[in-house]
Design a protein around this motif. Structure first.
Motif, PDB file in Angstrom:
ATOM      1  N   HIS A 138      44.210  76.720  29.973  1.00 17.25           N
ATOM      2  CA  HIS A 138      42.807  77.075  29.777  1.00 17.25           C
ATOM      3  C   HIS A 138      42.097  75.979  29.000  1.00 17.25           C
ATOM      4  O   HIS A 138      42.600  75.462  28.004  1.00 17.25           O
ATOM      5  CB  HIS A 138      42.693  78.407  29.033  1.00 17.25           C
ATOM      6  CG  HIS A 138      41.291  78.934  29.016  1.00 17.25           C
ATOM      7  ND1 HIS A 138      40.674  79.407  30.138  1.00 17.25           N
ATOM      8  CD2 HIS A 138      40.388  79.026  28.015  1.00 17.25           C
ATOM      9  CE1 HIS A 138      39.447  79.793  29.834  1.00 17.25           C
ATOM     10  NE2 HIS A 138      39.245  79.561  28.549  1.00 17.25           N
ATOM     11  N   HIS A 139      40.894  75.606  29.447  1.00 21.70           N
ATOM     12  CA  HIS A 139      40.111  74.508  28.871  1.00 21.70           C
ATOM     13  C   HIS A 139      38.739  75.035  28.487  1.00 21.70           C
ATOM     14  O   HIS A 139      38.022  75.562  29.337  1.00 21.70           O
ATOM     15  CB  HIS A 139      39.991  73.371  29.895  1.00 21.70           C
ATOM     16  CG  HIS A 139      39.165  72.225  29.441  1.00 21.70           C
ATOM     17  ND1 HIS A 139      39.603  71.313  28.520  1.00 21.70           N
ATOM     18  CD2 HIS A 139      37.917  71.839  29.792  1.00 21.70           C
ATOM     19  CE1 HIS A 139      38.666  70.404  28.331  1.00 21.70           C
ATOM     20  NE2 HIS A 139      37.633  70.716  29.091  1.00 21.70           N
ATOM     21  N   GLU A 140      38.358  74.929  27.204  1.00 21.81           N
ATOM     22  CA  GLU A 140      37.054  75.384  26.730  1.00 21.81           C
ATOM     23  C   GLU A 140      36.068  74.245  26.745  1.00 21.81           C
ATOM     24  O   GLU A 140      36.371  73.153  26.262  1.00 21.81           O
ATOM     25  CB  GLU A 140      37.159  75.926  25.299  1.00 21.81           C
ATOM     26  CG  GLU A 140      37.703  77.317  25.201  1.00 21.81           C
ATOM     27  CD  GLU A 140      36.782  78.372  25.780  1.00 21.81           C
ATOM     28  OE1 GLU A 140      35.546  78.193  25.753  1.00 21.81           O
ATOM     29  OE2 GLU A 140      37.306  79.366  26.296  1.00 21.81           O
TER      30      GLU A 140
ATOM     31  N   PRO B 291      43.836  71.359  33.661  1.00 25.38           N
ATOM     32  CA  PRO B 291      42.876  72.093  32.832  1.00 25.38           C
ATOM     33  C   PRO B 291      41.886  72.869  33.704  1.00 25.38           C
ATOM     34  O   PRO B 291      41.469  72.398  34.763  1.00 25.38           O
ATOM     35  CB  PRO B 291      42.165  70.975  32.055  1.00 25.38           C
ATOM     36  CG  PRO B 291      42.319  69.765  32.895  1.00 25.38           C
ATOM     37  CD  PRO B 291      43.596  69.928  33.666  1.00 25.38           C
ATOM     38  N   SER B 292      41.518  74.073  33.247  1.00 23.12           N
ATOM     39  CA  SER B 292      40.586  74.889  34.020  1.00 23.12           C
ATOM     40  C   SER B 292      39.849  75.840  33.092  1.00 23.12           C
ATOM     41  O   SER B 292      40.417  76.335  32.115  1.00 23.12           O
ATOM     42  CB  SER B 292      41.334  75.688  35.079  1.00 23.12           C
ATOM     43  OG  SER B 292      40.441  76.521  35.777  1.00 23.12           O
ATOM     44  N   ILE B 293      38.590  76.122  33.413  1.00 23.30           N
ATOM     45  CA  ILE B 293      37.837  77.114  32.645  1.00 23.30           C
ATOM     46  C   ILE B 293      37.986  78.498  33.269  1.00 23.30           C
ATOM     47  O   ILE B 293      37.534  79.476  32.710  1.00 23.30           O
ATOM     48  CB  ILE B 293      36.346  76.720  32.531  1.00 23.30           C
ATOM     49  CG1 ILE B 293      35.703  76.573  33.896  1.00 23.30           C
ATOM     50  CG2 ILE B 293      36.176  75.466  31.722  1.00 23.30           C
ATOM     51  CD1 ILE B 293      34.203  76.371  33.863  1.00 23.30           C
TER      52      ILE B 293
ATOM     53  N   SER C  20      36.320  65.747  30.254  1.00 19.49           N
ATOM     54  CA  SER C  20      37.290  65.035  31.091  1.00 19.49           C
ATOM     55  C   SER C  20      36.725  63.705  31.582  1.00 19.49           C
ATOM     56  O   SER C  20      36.757  63.394  32.768  1.00 19.49           O
ATOM     57  CB  SER C  20      37.726  65.904  32.274  1.00 19.49           C
ATOM     58  OG  SER C  20      38.280  67.108  31.809  1.00 19.49           O
TER      59      SER C  20
ATOM     60  N   PRO D 103      36.005  66.348  25.814  1.00 17.98           N
ATOM     61  CA  PRO D 103      35.512  67.668  26.203  1.00 17.98           C
ATOM     62  C   PRO D 103      35.094  67.788  27.660  1.00 17.98           C
ATOM     63  O   PRO D 103      35.161  68.871  28.223  1.00 17.98           O
ATOM     64  CB  PRO D 103      34.303  67.874  25.282  1.00 17.98           C
ATOM     65  CG  PRO D 103      33.860  66.505  24.926  1.00 17.98           C
ATOM     66  CD  PRO D 103      35.110  65.663  24.887  1.00 17.98           C
TER      67      PRO D 103
END
Length: 132
Positions: A127-129, A84-86, A66, A64
């Motif tokens: 998209h990364h949550e 990955p990015s929020i 990284s 979660p």
């Protein structure tokens, strides 16, 4: 206090100590702790809060925050580098050649794949949550 006076004091104190009642010298039993019954607790047993959530996620195979090394990608159109990015965009640095000291910086936006302007490697924003 001189050394002679210290010796006299200690010499006089010894017989009094030996004549003291035995109840004065009884040593209380040691306190038993939880560690002595079941061993030393593991990291999972004593972790709390955010550390506990992270350890539970790592047990499930998730990463979660990284923490682990990112997976390696070929950078081709079929197998692009995953970013990955929020947010909807992220700044990416590409070291085009292994021994190159210059970093090529560019923005990767959500949606289509992007290419490095120098070497042509493909990048795709996903998209990364965050778990909290």
């Amino acid at each position: 206090m001189t050394s002679w006076r210290l010796c006299q004091f200690l010499y006089r104190a010894v017989p009094r100590t030996a004549a003291a009642p035995r109840s004065m010298y009884l040593i209380s039993r040691p306190v038993y702790r939880a560690m002595s019954a079941g061993g030393i607790p593991t990291d999972e047993e004593q972790a709390t809060g955010l550390e506990r959530k992270t350890l539970e996620a790592l047990k499930k195979g998730l990463d979660p925050y990284s923490i682990l090394k990112p997976k390696s990608y070929a950078g081709t159109k079929e197998d692009p580098h995953i970013v990955p990015s929020i947010n909807t965009k992220r700044l990416v640095g590409c070291i085009c050649e292994e021994d190159n000291s210059a970093i090529i910086w560019f923005w990767v936006h959500e949606g289509p794949m992007h290419r490095c302007p120098s070497c042509g490697a493909h990048y795709k924003l996903v998209h990364h949550e965050l778990p909290h």
